[in-house]
Design a protein around this motif. Structure first.
Motif, PDB file in Angstrom:
ATOM      1  N   LYS A   1       0.818  -1.224  -0.053  1.00 49.46           N
ATOM      2  CA  LYS A   1       0.048  -0.071   0.040  1.00 49.46           C
ATOM      3  C   LYS A   1       0.789   1.213   0.062  1.00 49.46           C
ATOM      4  N   SER A   2       0.484   2.302  -0.600  1.00 51.14           N
ATOM      5  CA  SER A   2       1.208   3.523  -0.661  1.00 51.14           C
ATOM      6  C   SER A   2       0.658   4.223   0.669  1.00 51.14           C
ATOM      7  N   MET A   3       1.778   5.072   1.152  1.00 49.32           N
ATOM      8  CA  MET A   3       1.575   5.799   2.352  1.00 49.32           C
ATOM      9  C   MET A   3       1.994   7.338   2.064  1.00 49.32           C
ATOM     10  N   LEU A   4       1.439   8.261   2.458  1.00 46.60           N
ATOM     11  CA  LEU A   4       1.593   9.580   2.680  1.00 46.60           C
ATOM     12  C   LEU A   4       1.866  10.015   4.057  1.00 46.60           C
ATOM     13  N   ILE A   5       3.201  10.485   4.237  1.00 47.46           N
ATOM     14  CA  ILE A   5       3.392  10.807   5.754  1.00 47.46           C
ATOM     15  C   ILE A   5       3.475  12.471   5.620  1.00 47.46           C
ATOM     16  N   ILE A   6       2.422  13.265   6.353  1.00 53.85           N
ATOM     17  CA  ILE A   6       2.204  14.603   6.364  1.00 53.85           C
ATOM     18  C   ILE A   6       2.941  15.089   7.763  1.00 53.85           C
ATOM     19  N   SER A   7       3.954  15.616   7.657  1.00 56.70           N
ATOM     20  CA  SER A   7       4.612  16.263   8.833  1.00 56.70           C
ATOM     21  C   SER A   7       4.206  17.869   9.088  1.00 56.70           C
TER      22      SER A   7
ATOM     23  N   LEU B   1       8.746   0.533   0.227  1.00 53.48           N
ATOM     24  CA  LEU B   1       7.291   1.189   0.087  1.00 53.48           C
ATOM     25  C   LEU B   1       6.966   2.367  -0.693  1.00 53.48           C
ATOM     26  N   PRO B   2       5.815   2.344  -1.470  1.00 55.03           N
ATOM     27  CA  PRO B   2       5.530   3.635  -2.180  1.00 55.03           C
ATOM     28  C   PRO B   2       5.380   4.695  -1.436  1.00 55.03           C
ATOM     29  N   LEU B   3       5.968   5.952  -0.889  1.00 51.76           N
ATOM     30  CA  LEU B   3       5.768   6.815  -0.067  1.00 51.76           C
ATOM     31  C   LEU B   3       5.776   8.119  -0.649  1.00 51.76           C
ATOM     32  N   GLY B   4       5.329   9.037  -0.023  1.00 55.17           N
ATOM     33  CA  GLY B   4       5.372  10.527  -0.436  1.00 55.17           C
ATOM     34  C   GLY B   4       5.346  11.213   1.262  1.00 55.17           C
ATOM     35  N   VAL B   5       5.863  12.340   1.116  1.00 55.36           N
ATOM     36  CA  VAL B   5       6.102  13.003   2.113  1.00 55.36           C
ATOM     37  C   VAL B   5       5.458  14.441   1.915  1.00 55.36           C
TER      38      VAL B   5
ATOM     39  N   ALA C   1      -5.629  12.111  -1.874  1.00 56.45           N
ATOM     40  CA  ALA C   1      -6.503  10.961  -2.379  1.00 56.45           C
ATOM     41  C   ALA C   1      -5.835   9.735  -2.945  1.00 56.45           C
ATOM     42  N   GLN C   2      -4.587  10.025  -3.650  1.00 56.68           N
ATOM     43  CA  GLN C   2      -3.783   9.337  -4.310  1.00 56.68           C
ATOM     44  C   GLN C   2      -3.056   8.047  -3.342  1.00 56.68           C
ATOM     45  N   PHE C   3      -3.140   8.271  -2.100  1.00 57.85           N
ATOM     46  CA  PHE C   3      -2.469   7.466  -1.195  1.00 57.85           C
ATOM     47  C   PHE C   3      -3.354   6.450  -0.586  1.00 57.85           C
ATOM     48  N   ASP C   4      -3.350   5.345  -0.263  1.00 55.49           N
ATOM     49  CA  ASP C   4      -3.834   4.482   0.459  1.00 55.49           C
ATOM     50  C   ASP C   4      -3.811   4.537   2.010  1.00 55.49           C
ATOM     51  N   GLU C   5      -2.823   4.856   2.322  1.00 60.86           N
ATOM     52  CA  GLU C   5      -2.706   5.325   3.994  1.00 60.86           C
ATOM     53  C   GLU C   5      -2.055   6.697   4.140  1.00 60.86           C
ATOM     54  N   VAL C   6      -2.543   7.307   5.041  1.00 60.38           N
ATOM     55  CA  VAL C   6      -2.093   8.759   5.491  1.00 60.38           C
ATOM     56  C   VAL C   6      -1.660   8.796   6.934  1.00 60.38           C
ATOM     57  N   VAL C   7      -0.527   9.347   7.048  1.00 64.83           N
ATOM     58  CA  VAL C   7      -0.227   9.461   8.466  1.00 64.83           C
ATOM     59  C   VAL C   7       0.208  10.863   8.871  1.00 64.83           C
ATOM     60  N   THR C   8      -0.352  11.398   9.931  1.00 63.61           N
ATOM     61  CA  THR C   8      -0.125  12.699  10.097  1.00 63.61           C
ATOM     62  C   THR C   8       0.710  12.848  11.565  1.00 63.61           C
TER      63      THR C   8
END
Length: 119
Positions: free
Chosen positions: A3-9, A34-38, A111-118
């Motif tokens: 799953k892709s994951m976006l980390i919001i810092s 892992l497919p990641l974005g920040v 919306a593009q990412f499967d999981e979002v962690v803030t």
């Protein structure tokens, strides 16, 4: 498929452990391909500022770890343009190559990412 994951810092690098924890998650995920974005949002944009002096606050410098993100396969780096402007910062003042997004682009990114962690 992972799953892709976006980390919001959202925290400044000197306001506690949140910035470092977000970076640790990103580096660990990158090490496992892992497919990641920040996304740097709110005070998190201060993590990207050049010429920081964290030793004055007895903090560790995150700049070296942030610069290592591409070596871990993390190239999808984004910053909220509104957050930059509210803090008197510009794209040119940042220490990393990031894509500046407006509010509509932020919603599409999330919306593009499967999981979002803030953090």
């Amino acid at each position: 498929m992972a799953k892709s994951m976006l980390i919001i810092s959202r925290r400044a690098p000197w306001s506690g452990l949140s910035a470092r924890e977000a970076l640790d998650i990103v580096l660990a995920g990158g090490a496992f391909d892992l497919p990641l974005g920040v996304l740097f949002l709110d005070d998190g944009v201060f993590q990207l500022a050049c010429d920081q002096h964290p030793a004055a606050l007895e903090q560790k410098n995150l700049a070296a770890n942030l610069q290592a993100l591409p070596m871990f396969g993390v190239d999808a780096l984004y910053v909220c343009g509104h957050s930059l402007a509210r803090r008197g910062m510009t794209h040119a003042s940042l220490g990393l190559p990031v894509e500046v997004l407006d509010d509509a682009q932020l919603a599409a990114l999330i919306a593009q990412f499967d999981e979002v962690v803030t953090l």
